[in-house]
Design an enzyme around this catalytic site. Sequence first.
Site, PDB file in Angstrom:
ATOM      1  N   CYS A  85       0.839  -1.261   0.200  1.00 37.40           N
ATOM      2  CA  CYS A  85       0.147   0.193   0.015  1.00 37.40           C
ATOM      3  C   CYS A  85       0.844   1.085   0.027  1.00 37.40           C
ATOM      4  O   CYS A  85       1.673   1.682   0.989  1.00 37.40           O
ATOM      5  CB  CYS A  85      -0.983  -0.065   0.974  1.00 37.40           C
ATOM      6  SG  CYS A  85      -2.009   1.445   1.144  1.00 37.40           S
ATOM      7  N   GLY A  86       0.861   1.956  -1.118  1.00 36.78           N
ATOM      8  CA  GLY A  86       1.747   3.339  -1.239  1.00 36.78           C
ATOM      9  C   GLY A  86       1.077   4.247  -0.394  1.00 36.78           C
ATOM     10  O   GLY A  86       1.918   4.816   0.214  1.00 36.78           O
ATOM     11  N   ASP A 140     -10.285   4.010  -3.451  1.00 33.64           N
ATOM     12  CA  ASP A 140      -9.318   4.760  -2.860  1.00 33.64           C
ATOM     13  C   ASP A 140      -9.559   6.231  -3.358  1.00 33.64           C
ATOM     14  O   ASP A 140      -9.653   6.525  -4.283  1.00 33.64           O
ATOM     15  CB  ASP A 140      -8.004   4.041  -3.797  1.00 33.64           C
ATOM     16  CG  ASP A 140      -6.650   4.666  -2.847  1.00 33.64           C
ATOM     17  OD1 ASP A 140      -6.963   5.633  -2.124  1.00 33.64           O
ATOM     18  OD2 ASP A 140      -5.653   3.780  -2.904  1.00 33.64           O
ATOM     19  N   GLY A 166      -0.630   4.524  -4.680  1.00 29.80           N
ATOM     20  CA  GLY A 166       0.672   4.360  -4.540  1.00 29.80           C
ATOM     21  C   GLY A 166       1.345   3.006  -5.366  1.00 29.80           C
ATOM     22  O   GLY A 166       2.011   3.030  -6.205  1.00 29.80           O
TER      23      GLY A 166
END
Length: 403
Positions: A102-103, A298, A303
């Site tokens: 998960c960025g 999101d 990311g």
Amino acid sequence: MDVIRSLSSREVTPITTVDMHTCGEPTRIVIAGYPSLSGTLLEQRTQARAHHDHIRKRLLLEPRGHFDMYGAILRQETELTYGGFADIGVLFVTNNEYSTMCGHATIALGRFLVDTHDLDVFPARESLQFDSTSRTILLRLHAPCGLLEVTVPTSQDGQRSDASRPVSFKSIPCFTTALDLRVNLNLENRWPELASRISIVADFAYGGAFFCLVSAAELGFSQGLTNFNFEAMNEATRRLKAAVNSDPDLAYLFQHPESNDLSFLYSVIVVDKRLGLAIGNSKGAETGLCFFSDQEVDRSPTGSGVSARLAAAYARGDLRENEPWTYHSLVSLHNDKSSAFVGRVLGRDNVSDSGRFPAVRTQVEGRAFYTGYHTFVLESPDPLGDGGFIMKDFADSAVPKSS
């Protein structure tokens, strides 16, 4: 305060979190109260899913969270921290699973882990190296997909993060599994906007998780990501994901070369390359809308999805090494343009090259901010408190008959 102290002393261990957002996408960071886990990080992920999934639900779903909440569980001990290769580990959690990368959460964690000096939360904090010239700290974060190098801008003395400058991370090897692939759709998996079409064309790429990348126009939304029906888009991406997952001939699209634990299609990102304002020294911009996990939406540009899109653009020849590109979400597009992410391909990863398309390392940068600090409690008589619930599930299921 007496009520708070009383609740915190109940028999169920309170769980403490710090909440942040990255371009509007939440990260609920668990810093205390989570049960112990052992083994490698992927083994800890398996244990969390098998034995403590009610805690994920308790923290992320209603009544404490919501359908689109996201979380990060800090893991102080992993095989990479023991070996001195990582400073700390993390497990990422969504509305129905444990994601591999998960960025947006990595960007938030970068700031928090520099800001905290609580050695119970982050035992390696004081060993982080401060670069006084760039006023940054390099943090090595062990995610389920591998090791991430996170660069966090700081204050003059390196004791706190600098919220005015973006955090960036260097990815694990990212790669493309298909470009311009035609996905056939059976009658069950078609949606009204397709009209008479029975297939769509999409790209597939890995950025720590596997993504299907498809244009809004290809899905039948001729105006792209402007003036579109959100529920219709949600349904179209849900059916497309189901179509890919149900076709055994397409399983190679999300097969990780090293781990079956990483081998699943995480998300469909709808892309509109006509939308977006380039920020900084970016060469161009585009906008994406990411539906991930169980159709979570999101708020950020995603990311890991940006890393996948960079890998696909590089494989197609649309982007050169070290050429920055701006990636917007609907939030950054319609609110603060500076909240967008900027990504670039740093170069090829020849060790990880396999198959038809090159593996690359990417860099993604963005800004995260604090929103709150919570101590969540569970009263034992509470019938709704432990597992949590999703409100829309009640509309999708039959009402139980009274006895």
